[in-house]
Design a protein around this motif. Structure first.
Motif, PDB file in Angstrom:
ATOM      1  N   LEU A  58       3.236   4.494  14.278  1.00 34.81           N
ATOM      2  CA  LEU A  58       4.665   4.517  13.977  1.00 34.81           C
ATOM      3  C   LEU A  58       5.303   3.144  14.168  1.00 34.81           C
ATOM      4  CD1 LEU A  58       6.375   6.691  12.788  1.00 34.81           C
ATOM      5  CD2 LEU A  58       7.241   7.213  15.044  1.00 34.81           C
ATOM      6  N   THR A  59       4.790   2.365  15.092  1.00 35.12           N
ATOM      7  CA  THR A  59       5.290   1.001  15.261  1.00 35.12           C
ATOM      8  C   THR A  59       4.957   0.155  14.041  1.00 35.12           C
ATOM      9  OG1 THR A  59       5.163   1.147  17.670  1.00 35.12           O
ATOM     10  CG2 THR A  59       5.173  -1.059  16.721  1.00 35.12           C
ATOM     11  N   LEU A  60       3.762   0.316  13.494  1.00 33.18           N
ATOM     12  CA  LEU A  60       3.395  -0.416  12.278  1.00 33.18           C
ATOM     13  C   LEU A  60       4.261   0.027  11.097  1.00 33.18           C
ATOM     14  CD1 LEU A  60       1.679  -2.450  10.779  1.00 33.18           C
ATOM     15  CD2 LEU A  60      -0.091  -0.700  10.561  1.00 33.18           C
ATOM     16  N   ILE A  61       4.496   1.323  10.983  1.00 34.13           N
ATOM     17  CA  ILE A  61       5.363   1.831   9.914  1.00 34.13           C
ATOM     18  C   ILE A  61       6.768   1.252  10.071  1.00 34.13           C
ATOM     19  CG2 ILE A  61       6.503   3.907   9.029  1.00 34.13           C
ATOM     20  CD1 ILE A  61       3.862   5.420   9.686  1.00 34.13           C
ATOM     21  N   ALA A  62       7.287   1.252  11.302  1.00 31.77           N
ATOM     22  CA  ALA A  62       8.618   0.685  11.556  1.00 31.77           C
ATOM     23  C   ALA A  62       8.662  -0.784  11.169  1.00 31.77           C
ATOM     24  CB  ALA A  62       8.989   0.850  13.031  1.00 31.77           C
ATOM     25  N   ALA A  63       7.617  -1.521  11.516  1.00 30.05           N
ATOM     26  CA  ALA A  63       7.564  -2.949  11.181  1.00 30.05           C
ATOM     27  C   ALA A  63       7.609  -3.158   9.677  1.00 30.05           C
ATOM     28  CB  ALA A  63       6.301  -3.576  11.769  1.00 30.05           C
ATOM     29  N   GLU A  64       6.864  -2.372   8.931  1.00 26.36           N
ATOM     30  CA  GLU A  64       6.822  -2.521   7.474  1.00 26.36           C
ATOM     31  C   GLU A  64       8.152  -2.143   6.836  1.00 26.36           C
ATOM     32  OE1 GLU A  64       4.617  -4.106   5.906  1.00 26.36           O
ATOM     33  OE2 GLU A  64       3.162  -4.217   7.530  1.00 26.36           O
ATOM     34  N   LEU A  65       8.741  -1.031   7.272  1.00 24.20           N
ATOM     35  CA  LEU A  65      10.012  -0.608   6.681  1.00 24.20           C
ATOM     36  C   LEU A  65      11.136  -1.575   7.029  1.00 24.20           C
ATOM     37  CD1 LEU A  65       9.916   3.281   7.094  1.00 24.20           C
ATOM     38  CD2 LEU A  65       9.153   1.879   5.161  1.00 24.20           C
ATOM     39  N   ALA A  66      11.150  -2.068   8.262  1.00 26.20           N
ATOM     40  CA  ALA A  66      12.178  -3.034   8.658  1.00 26.20           C
ATOM     41  C   ALA A  66      11.993  -4.352   7.903  1.00 26.20           C
ATOM     42  CB  ALA A  66      12.131  -3.264  10.164  1.00 26.20           C
ATOM     43  N   ALA A  67      10.755  -4.811   7.771  1.00 18.83           N
ATOM     44  CA  ALA A  67      10.494  -6.050   7.027  1.00 18.83           C
ATOM     45  C   ALA A  67      10.918  -5.898   5.568  1.00 18.83           C
ATOM     46  CB  ALA A  67       9.021  -6.428   7.126  1.00 18.83           C
ATOM     47  N   ASN A  68      10.666  -4.745   4.977  1.00 20.61           N
ATOM     48  CA  ASN A  68      11.085  -4.512   3.596  1.00 20.61           C
ATOM     49  C   ASN A  68      12.604  -4.491   3.479  1.00 20.61           C
ATOM     50  OD1 ASN A  68       8.486  -4.431   2.672  1.00 20.61           O
ATOM     51  ND2 ASN A  68       8.402  -2.210   2.425  1.00 20.61           N
ATOM     52  N   ALA A  69      13.287  -3.909   4.464  1.00 18.79           N
ATOM     53  CA  ALA A  69      14.752  -3.892   4.436  1.00 18.79           C
ATOM     54  C   ALA A  69      15.297  -5.311   4.484  1.00 18.79           C
ATOM     55  CB  ALA A  69      15.301  -3.069   5.602  1.00 18.79           C
ATOM     56  N   VAL A  70      14.650  -6.168   5.258  1.00 19.15           N
ATOM     57  CA  VAL A  70      15.095  -7.559   5.373  1.00 19.15           C
ATOM     58  C   VAL A  70      14.749  -8.344   4.112  1.00 19.15           C
ATOM     59  CG1 VAL A  70      14.675  -9.726   6.613  1.00 19.15           C
ATOM     60  CG2 VAL A  70      15.036  -7.598   7.881  1.00 19.15           C
ATOM     61  N   GLN A  71      13.538  -8.152   3.616  1.00 18.17           N
ATOM     62  CA  GLN A  71      13.081  -8.957   2.476  1.00 18.17           C
ATOM     63  C   GLN A  71      13.604  -8.448   1.136  1.00 18.17           C
ATOM     64  OE1 GLN A  71       8.841  -9.390   2.268  1.00 18.17           O
ATOM     65  NE2 GLN A  71       8.950 -10.909   0.650  1.00 18.17           N
ATOM     66  N   HIS A  72      13.633  -7.130   0.947  1.00 14.60           N
ATOM     67  CA  HIS A  72      13.961  -6.580  -0.372  1.00 14.60           C
ATOM     68  C   HIS A  72      15.292  -5.837  -0.421  1.00 14.60           C
ATOM     69  CE1 HIS A  72       9.907  -7.606  -1.519  1.00 14.60           C
ATOM     70  NE2 HIS A  72       9.429  -6.856  -0.543  1.00 14.60           N
ATOM     71  N   GLY A  73      15.884  -5.517   0.738  1.00 18.59           N
ATOM     72  CA  GLY A  73      17.101  -4.721   0.739  1.00 18.59           C
ATOM     73  C   GLY A  73      18.293  -5.426   1.337  1.00 18.59           C
ATOM     74  N   GLN A  74      18.157  -6.698   1.556  1.00 18.61           N
ATOM     75  CA  GLN A  74      19.223  -7.431   2.234  1.00 18.61           C
ATOM     76  C   GLN A  74      20.400  -7.725   1.319  1.00 18.61           C
ATOM     77  OE1 GLN A  74      18.713 -11.558   3.002  1.00 18.61           O
ATOM     78  NE2 GLN A  74      19.761 -11.429   4.964  1.00 18.61           N
ATOM     79  N   VAL A  75      21.567  -7.461   1.834  1.00 18.05           N
ATOM     80  CA  VAL A  75      22.822  -7.871   1.224  1.00 18.05           C
ATOM     81  C   VAL A  75      23.450  -8.804   2.255  1.00 18.05           C
ATOM     82  CG1 VAL A  75      25.099  -7.129   0.462  1.00 18.05           C
ATOM     83  CG2 VAL A  75      23.095  -5.730  -0.074  1.00 18.05           C
ATOM     84  N   PRO A  76      23.794 -10.046   1.861  1.00 16.53           N
ATOM     85  CA  PRO A  76      24.342 -10.987   2.840  1.00 16.53           C
ATOM     86  C   PRO A  76      25.485 -10.396   3.654  1.00 16.53           C
ATOM     87  CG  PRO A  76      23.941 -12.095   0.765  1.00 16.53           C
ATOM     88  CD  PRO A  76      23.713 -10.623   0.509  1.00 16.53           C
ATOM     89  N   GLY A  77      25.396 -10.566   4.963  1.00 10.16           N
ATOM     90  CA  GLY A  77      26.423 -10.073   5.862  1.00 10.16           C
ATOM     91  C   GLY A  77      26.292  -8.612   6.234  1.00 10.16           C
ATOM     92  N   ARG A  78      25.273  -7.922   5.724  1.00 11.46           N
ATOM     93  CA  ARG A  78      25.090  -6.500   6.013  1.00 11.46           C
ATOM     94  C   ARG A  78      23.824  -6.300   6.848  1.00 11.46           C
ATOM     95  NH1 ARG A  78      28.092  -3.038   2.474  1.00 11.46           N
ATOM     96  NH2 ARG A  78      29.972  -4.234   2.070  1.00 11.46           N
ATOM     97  N   ASP A  79      23.909  -5.420   7.827  1.00 12.33           N
ATOM     98  CA  ASP A  79      22.781  -5.103   8.691  1.00 12.33           C
ATOM     99  C   ASP A  79      21.961  -3.978   8.082  1.00 12.33           C
ATOM    100  OD1 ASP A  79      23.891  -6.892  10.494  1.00 12.33           O
ATOM    101  OD2 ASP A  79      24.883  -5.330  11.663  1.00 12.33           O
ATOM    102  N   PHE A  80      20.798  -3.717   8.685  1.00 17.03           N
ATOM    103  CA  PHE A  80      20.060  -2.508   8.350  1.00 17.03           C
ATOM    104  C   PHE A  80      20.088  -1.606   9.580  1.00 17.03           C
ATOM    105  CE2 PHE A  80      16.623  -5.049  10.170  1.00 17.03           C
ATOM    106  CZ  PHE A  80      15.857  -4.138  10.873  1.00 17.03           C
TER     107      PHE A  80
END
Length: 154
Positions: A58-80
């Motif tokens: 689950l830690t690996l899954i969290a790392a991948e989903l969080a990294a994807n949110a940062v790399q592919h889902g980022q909107v400037p000034g918005r958090d995940f």
């Protein structure tokens, strides 16, 4: 006169959440790293030790989903946002970002052996019991979620 048995069927309620952890993180590599570490720590507190297969998966899954949110889902000034829940043998992780336009594919293609990236969702697909996406409940964006079922049996 005939008698009949009447059975009342009530709509099933989802099982109660036994544990929950939710937090917003900055859409930066540092935010993704912190999310991963806090998921591992929280799972340890819930009885899934750092070295356990559940915690590692689950830690690996969290790392991948969080990294994807940062790399592919980022909107400037918005958090995940990350949410981790434990409910009757089901561990669920949800990562929500504010970018609606980029949704993960329904089926994850194999990545060529010499590719330098692109294996994150493949890992999620292999480790999770099930995973998917849904629209963000408040405002634009999406939630990518993954579950491990029968976590107690791991």
């Amino acid at each position: 006169m005939e008698s009949s048995d009447t059975t009342v069927v009530r709509a099933s309620q989802p099982p109660p959440v036994q544990h929950e952890f939710a937090l917003r993180f900055t859409s930066t590599p540092r935010g993704a790293r912190l999310a991963r570490r806090l998921v591992s720590h929280r799972l340890d507190e819930w009885g899934y030790g750092y070295e356990s297969p559940v915690n590692e998966s689950l830690t690996l899954i969290a790392a991948e989903l969080a990294a994807n949110a940062v790399q592919h889902g980022q909107v400037p000034g918005r958090d995940f946002r990350l949410r981790l829940t434990a409910t009757s043998g089901i561990l669920r992780i949800e990562v929500t970002d504010t970018l609606t336009e980029r949704v993960p594919p329904q089926s994850v293609p194999e990545v060529p052996g010499d590719a330098e990236s692109g294996r994150g969702l493949l890992l999620v697909d292999r480790l999770a019991t099930r995973w998917g996406t849904c629209p963000r409940s408040a405002g634009p964006g999406k939630t990518v979620w993954a579950e491990l079922t029968d976590a107690a049996a791991w």
